[in-house]
Design an enzyme around this catalytic site. Structure first.
Site, PDB file in Angstrom:
ATOM      1  N   ASN A  29       0.874  -1.181   0.000  1.00 44.60           N
ATOM      2  CA  ASN A  29       0.000   0.000   0.000  1.00 44.60           C
ATOM      3  C   ASN A  29       0.909   1.229   0.000  1.00 44.60           C
ATOM      4  O   ASN A  29       1.501   1.555   1.019  1.00 44.60           O
ATOM      5  CB  ASN A  29      -0.888  -0.028   1.256  1.00 44.60           C
ATOM      6  N   GLY A  88       2.898   1.830  10.688  1.00 46.33           N
ATOM      7  CA  GLY A  88       3.879   2.895  10.521  1.00 46.33           C
ATOM      8  C   GLY A  88       4.664   3.234  11.778  1.00 46.33           C
ATOM      9  O   GLY A  88       5.339   4.255  11.836  1.00 46.33           O
ATOM     10  N   GLU A 116      -6.440   4.848   8.070  1.00 46.42           N
ATOM     11  CA  GLU A 116      -6.188   6.268   7.746  1.00 46.42           C
ATOM     12  C   GLU A 116      -7.417   6.893   7.097  1.00 46.42           C
ATOM     13  O   GLU A 116      -7.708   8.073   7.302  1.00 46.42           O
ATOM     14  CB  GLU A 116      -4.941   6.383   6.846  1.00 46.42           C
ATOM     15  N   GLY A 141       2.890  -1.175   4.196  1.00 45.37           N
ATOM     16  CA  GLY A 141       3.015   0.240   3.852  1.00 45.37           C
ATOM     17  C   GLY A 141       4.464   0.589   3.559  1.00 45.37           C
ATOM     18  O   GLY A 141       4.982   0.340   2.475  1.00 45.37           O
TER      19      GLY A 141
END
Ligand code: PEP
Length: 261
Positions: free
Chosen positions: A27, A189, A116, A243
């Site tokens: 992603n 993250g 998100e 990510g």
């Protein structure tokens, strides 16, 4: 073939009896221009030449890169994913993108309900449900993200939160064209990966909620080249949503080329 029982369902995929597909998806979020996307693809393609068959490799790129990547990836084993889809086919929805627009350029997957989107853009379980339906209507496989915050985990609410998300998100959803990603929000993250045994346990809880037990369920949250092998040894984990570590070709290739000893 020597088969570790805990891996049996995934091993079966190789002998084609199988059902639970392994899906390794990157992603990219709001990263990479078209030029940068093509540079990535050029390097990445050569790094996955020997990746085991049966592993689905997906790049979920920004909308601006999808068209040019689609042309470049024609005939390759890499699948393209989008990061959003609207529930209407057209209309006055500034900033949104429709299923027709995505299928026209060969998109196979779409990320729906990422934390998100839920946190910054007002995504609710109701809009997630509409987006999932839209993806399926267009023959696109949605990757539904669910997961708890740190506070919810600390107060023992993890299962309740996830079960509730699934209940709302999956109303009238076809479970034969669906991937789910368990993404604990506190692990996204942050470098703070969920222990693979715990991720496996929660994914087991997710599977119990499903009518179709063969839905592929990924883990996502600070997956890196140095933890992928351990994550993929877990019996319930059918892939990863990545990510940060999907932004570099060598790093994402190492993830796609994970090894199980
Ligand atoms: C994500 O955004 O879905 C994600 C898992 O990010 P990261 O791998 O950077 O934690």
């Amino acid at each position: 073939m020597v088969v570790n029982l805990s891996l049996q369902s995934k091993v079966e995929i190789k002998s084609n009896q199988a059902v639970r597909k392994i899906v390794l998806a990157g992603n990219w979020k709001m990263h990479k221009t078209q030029v940068e996307s093509l540079e990535f693809v050029q390097k990445f393609k050569s790094e996955i030449e020997n990746t085991e068959e049966g592993r689905e490799i997906v790049l979920c790129a920004p909308f601006t890169s999808l068209s040019v990547m689609s042309k470049n990836l024609h005939g390759s084993r890499i699948q393209l994913g989008a990061q959003n889809i609207h529930w209407e086919d057209k209309g006055a929805y500034t900033g949104e993108i429709s299923g027709d627009m995505l299928t026209e350029i060969g998109i196979s997957y779409v990320v729906v309900g990422h934390s998100e989107r839920r946190q910054y853009f007002g995504e609710t379980d109701q809009t997630v449900n509409l987006r999932l339906k839209s993806a399926q209507k267009h023959g696109i496989t949605p990757i539904l993200c669910v997961g708890e915050t740190k506070e919810q985990r600390d107060t023992g609410a993890t299962e309740k939160i996830i079960i509730n998300q699934l209940k709302e998100d999956l109303i009238d959803i076809d479970q034969s064209n669906l991937v789910i990603a368990y993404e604990p929000i506190w692990a996204i993250g942050t470098g703070d990966t969920c222990e693979s045994i715990e991720a496996n346990r929660v994914i087991g809880v997710i599977r119990q909620q499903l009518k179709n037990k063969n839905v592929s369920i990924q883990y996502g949250g600070s997956v890196k080249p140095n933890n992928i092998d351990e994550i993929m040894t877990q019996s319930e984990i059918d892939g990863v949503l990545v990510g940060g570590a999907s932004l570099e070709p060598a790093s994402f290739a190492r993830i796609a080329n994970y090894k199980i000893s």
